[in-house]
Design a protein around this motif. Structure first.
Motif, PDB file in Angstrom:
ATOM      1  N   THR A 130      -0.928   3.844 -15.998  1.00  0.00           N
ATOM      2  CA  THR A 130      -0.552   3.025 -17.136  1.00  0.00           C
ATOM      3  C   THR A 130       0.642   2.171 -16.739  1.00  0.00           C
ATOM      4  O   THR A 130       1.399   2.534 -15.837  1.00  0.00           O
ATOM      5  CB  THR A 130      -0.171   3.910 -18.342  1.00  0.00           C
ATOM      6  N   PRO A 131       0.836   1.040 -17.426  1.00  0.00           N
ATOM      7  CA  PRO A 131       1.971   0.179 -17.068  1.00  0.00           C
ATOM      8  C   PRO A 131       3.315   0.883 -17.193  1.00  0.00           C
ATOM      9  O   PRO A 131       4.272   0.515 -16.524  1.00  0.00           O
ATOM     10  CB  PRO A 131       1.877  -0.979 -18.063  1.00  0.00           C
ATOM     11  N   HIS A 132       3.405   1.909 -18.017  1.00  0.00           N
ATOM     12  CA  HIS A 132       4.669   2.606 -18.226  1.00  0.00           C
ATOM     13  C   HIS A 132       4.835   3.793 -17.289  1.00  0.00           C
ATOM     14  O   HIS A 132       5.851   4.456 -17.318  1.00  0.00           O
ATOM     15  CB  HIS A 132       4.776   3.068 -19.676  1.00  0.00           C
ATOM     16  N   ASP A 133       3.838   4.038 -16.482  1.00  0.00           N
ATOM     17  CA  ASP A 133       3.896   5.179 -15.574  1.00  0.00           C
ATOM     18  C   ASP A 133       4.966   4.927 -14.516  1.00  0.00           C
ATOM     19  O   ASP A 133       4.977   3.893 -13.853  1.00  0.00           O
ATOM     20  CB  ASP A 133       2.530   5.362 -14.915  1.00  0.00           C
ATOM     21  N   GLU A 134       5.870   5.890 -14.345  1.00  0.00           N
ATOM     22  CA  GLU A 134       6.957   5.704 -13.383  1.00  0.00           C
ATOM     23  C   GLU A 134       6.473   5.688 -11.940  1.00  0.00           C
ATOM     24  O   GLU A 134       7.192   5.288 -11.041  1.00  0.00           O
ATOM     25  CB  GLU A 134       8.025   6.777 -13.569  1.00  0.00           C
ATOM     26  N   PHE A 135       5.233   6.097 -11.706  1.00  0.00           N
ATOM     27  CA  PHE A 135       4.699   6.117 -10.353  1.00  0.00           C
ATOM     28  C   PHE A 135       3.802   4.917 -10.059  1.00  0.00           C
ATOM     29  O   PHE A 135       3.163   4.862  -9.021  1.00  0.00           O
ATOM     30  CB  PHE A 135       3.915   7.406 -10.108  1.00  0.00           C
ATOM     31  N   ALA A 136       3.750   3.964 -10.942  1.00  0.00           N
ATOM     32  CA  ALA A 136       2.853   2.820 -10.770  1.00  0.00           C
ATOM     33  C   ALA A 136       3.158   2.045  -9.495  1.00  0.00           C
ATOM     34  O   ALA A 136       2.251   1.663  -8.757  1.00  0.00           O
ATOM     35  CB  ALA A 136       2.928   1.889 -11.980  1.00  0.00           C
ATOM     36  N   GLU A 137       4.432   1.820  -9.218  1.00  0.00           N
ATOM     37  CA  GLU A 137       4.792   1.083  -8.010  1.00  0.00           C
ATOM     38  C   GLU A 137       4.388   1.856  -6.760  1.00  0.00           C
ATOM     39  O   GLU A 137       3.902   1.273  -5.801  1.00  0.00           O
ATOM     40  CB  GLU A 137       6.291   0.797  -7.976  1.00  0.00           C
ATOM     41  N   ARG A 138       4.618   3.165  -6.772  1.00  0.00           N
ATOM     42  CA  ARG A 138       4.257   3.988  -5.621  1.00  0.00           C
ATOM     43  C   ARG A 138       2.747   3.937  -5.390  1.00  0.00           C
ATOM     44  O   ARG A 138       2.293   3.764  -4.264  1.00  0.00           O
ATOM     45  CB  ARG A 138       4.698   5.437  -5.840  1.00  0.00           C
ATOM     46  N   ASP A 139       1.970   4.051  -6.461  1.00  0.00           N
ATOM     47  CA  ASP A 139       0.522   4.015  -6.324  1.00  0.00           C
ATOM     48  C   ASP A 139       0.046   2.657  -5.812  1.00  0.00           C
ATOM     49  O   ASP A 139      -0.859   2.582  -4.984  1.00  0.00           O
ATOM     50  CB  ASP A 139      -0.154   4.350  -7.653  1.00  0.00           C
ATOM     51  N   SER A 140       0.664   1.593  -6.293  1.00  0.00           N
ATOM     52  CA  SER A 140       0.305   0.255  -5.815  1.00  0.00           C
ATOM     53  C   SER A 140       0.621   0.103  -4.335  1.00  0.00           C
ATOM     54  O   SER A 140      -0.171  -0.460  -3.579  1.00  0.00           O
ATOM     55  CB  SER A 140       1.059  -0.820  -6.603  1.00  0.00           C
ATOM     56  N   LEU A 141       1.771   0.619  -3.939  1.00  0.00           N
ATOM     57  CA  LEU A 141       2.165   0.538  -2.535  1.00  0.00           C
ATOM     58  C   LEU A 141       1.216   1.352  -1.660  1.00  0.00           C
ATOM     59  O   LEU A 141       0.777   0.883  -0.605  1.00  0.00           O
ATOM     60  CB  LEU A 141       3.601   1.016  -2.345  1.00  0.00           C
ATOM     61  N   LEU A 142       0.871   2.563  -2.092  1.00  0.00           N
ATOM     62  CA  LEU A 142      -0.064   3.394  -1.315  1.00  0.00           C
ATOM     63  C   LEU A 142      -1.421   2.720  -1.196  1.00  0.00           C
ATOM     64  O   LEU A 142      -2.039   2.734  -0.133  1.00  0.00           O
ATOM     65  CB  LEU A 142      -0.208   4.777  -1.945  1.00  0.00           C
ATOM     66  N   ALA A 143      -1.888   2.130  -2.282  1.00  0.00           N
ATOM     67  CA  ALA A 143      -3.182   1.436  -2.244  1.00  0.00           C
ATOM     68  C   ALA A 143      -3.122   0.232  -1.303  1.00  0.00           C
ATOM     69  O   ALA A 143      -4.052  -0.013  -0.536  1.00  0.00           O
ATOM     70  CB  ALA A 143      -3.583   0.989  -3.648  1.00  0.00           C
ATOM     71  N   ALA A 144      -2.014  -0.511  -1.353  1.00  0.00           N
ATOM     72  CA  ALA A 144      -1.872  -1.666  -0.458  1.00  0.00           C
ATOM     73  C   ALA A 144      -1.785  -1.223   1.000  1.00  0.00           C
ATOM     74  O   ALA A 144      -2.409  -1.834   1.876  1.00  0.00           O
ATOM     75  CB  ALA A 144      -0.637  -2.482  -0.848  1.00  0.00           C
ATOM     76  N   LEU A 145      -1.041  -0.157   1.277  1.00  0.00           N
ATOM     77  CA  LEU A 145      -0.953   0.363   2.647  1.00  0.00           C
ATOM     78  C   LEU A 145      -2.320   0.776   3.166  1.00  0.00           C
ATOM     79  O   LEU A 145      -2.634   0.583   4.342  1.00  0.00           O
ATOM     80  CB  LEU A 145      -0.003   1.555   2.712  1.00  0.00           C
ATOM     81  N   ALA A 146      -3.141   1.348   2.299  1.00  0.00           N
ATOM     82  CA  ALA A 146      -4.463   1.813   2.710  1.00  0.00           C
ATOM     83  C   ALA A 146      -5.366   0.664   3.154  1.00  0.00           C
ATOM     84  O   ALA A 146      -6.304   0.877   3.931  1.00  0.00           O
ATOM     85  CB  ALA A 146      -5.129   2.590   1.572  1.00  0.00           C
ATOM     86  N   HIS A 147      -5.087  -0.551   2.689  1.00  0.00           N
ATOM     87  CA  HIS A 147      -5.907  -1.703   3.059  1.00  0.00           C
ATOM     88  C   HIS A 147      -5.466  -2.374   4.362  1.00  0.00           C
ATOM     89  O   HIS A 147      -6.152  -3.249   4.862  1.00  0.00           O
ATOM     90  CB  HIS A 147      -5.903  -2.738   1.930  1.00  0.00           C
ATOM     91  N   LEU A 148      -4.321  -1.963   4.878  1.00  0.00           N
ATOM     92  CA  LEU A 148      -3.827  -2.568   6.118  1.00  0.00           C
ATOM     93  C   LEU A 148      -4.474  -1.905   7.332  1.00  0.00           C
ATOM     94  O   LEU A 148      -4.803  -0.719   7.294  1.00  0.00           O
ATOM     95  CB  LEU A 148      -2.310  -2.397   6.225  1.00  0.00           C
ATOM     96  N   PRO A 149      -4.603  -2.637   8.438  1.00  0.00           N
ATOM     97  CA  PRO A 149      -5.045  -2.013   9.691  1.00  0.00           C
ATOM     98  C   PRO A 149      -4.038  -0.939  10.118  1.00  0.00           C
ATOM     99  O   PRO A 149      -2.850  -1.012   9.758  1.00  0.00           O
ATOM    100  CB  PRO A 149      -5.062  -3.169  10.692  1.00  0.00           C
ATOM    101  N   ARG A 150      -4.493   0.027  10.887  1.00  0.00           N
ATOM    102  CA  ARG A 150      -3.677   1.181  11.260  1.00  0.00           C
ATOM    103  C   ARG A 150      -2.351   0.781  11.907  1.00  0.00           C
ATOM    104  O   ARG A 150      -1.306   1.326  11.586  1.00  0.00           O
ATOM    105  CB  ARG A 150      -4.452   2.116  12.178  1.00  0.00           C
TER     106      ARG A 150
END
Length: 171
Positions: A95-115
């Motif tokens: 949810t937009p108010h979730d304090e972990f939203a930024e962390r989840d976005s960062l983890l998802a973005a990292l997962a899309h990068l080459p190793r």
């Protein structure tokens, strides 16, 4: 005077959470990260007397971790699929108010990068290694680290901008 085994236990006890975090951020899979950390700690134990004399033990261990991750990815059994298709990763809704939203976005973005790009960002910015230590851990030149960092930052900024725009349109 502390014996070698005591020094090893003290070192690993202090660094274990950081090693798990680093491995997870590099590979994006908690189970694989556990395996890689265990393999790294085992190799560290076997070579502790030599490793403990290194100028920078943390950099040496990071390099071991990177090599174990690369070795794990190269193993043929890691490519075996037990399902007809690759399942989508299960992500909990944010949810937009979730304090972990930024962390989840960062983890998802990292997962899309080459190793290589993911590894350089994790080592440089999340583990706070210097340029030289990152190059040593990855077994490459400082110039390679610089170019990988530059490409990775451009890619992750684009990925995070796309994610942010999608979240705004969903509101």
């Amino acid at each position: 005077m502390v014996d070698a085994e005591g020094e090893f236990v003290e070192y690993v006890s202090a660094r274990l959470p950081s090693l798990h975090r680093t491995a997870f951020l590099m590979c994006g899979d908690a189970h694989l990260a556990d395996d890689v950390v265990q393999q790294t700690i085992t190799a560290l134990y076997v070579n502790w007397r030599r490793v403990s004399r290194a100028d920078n033990v943390d950099a040496y261990v990071h390099r071991m971790l990177v090599h174990k991750l690369v070795d794990e990815k190269r193993l043929s059994w890691a490519k075996v699929r037990l399902l007809g298709s690759v399942p989508e990763p299960e992500l909990s809704p944010v949810t937009p108010h979730d304090e972990f939203a930024e962390r989840d976005s960062l983890l998802a973005a990292l997962a899309h990068l080459p190793r290589g790009q993911r590894t350089v960002l994790v080592l440089r910015f999340l583990c706070d290694l210097s340029l030289a230590d990152t190059a040593a851990a990855m077994g490459c030149s400082e110039g390679n680290v610089k170019s990988q960092t530059s490409r990775a930052l451009v890619a992750i900024r684009q990925l995070l901008d796309v994610t942010e725009m999608a979240e705004r349109s969903a509101r």
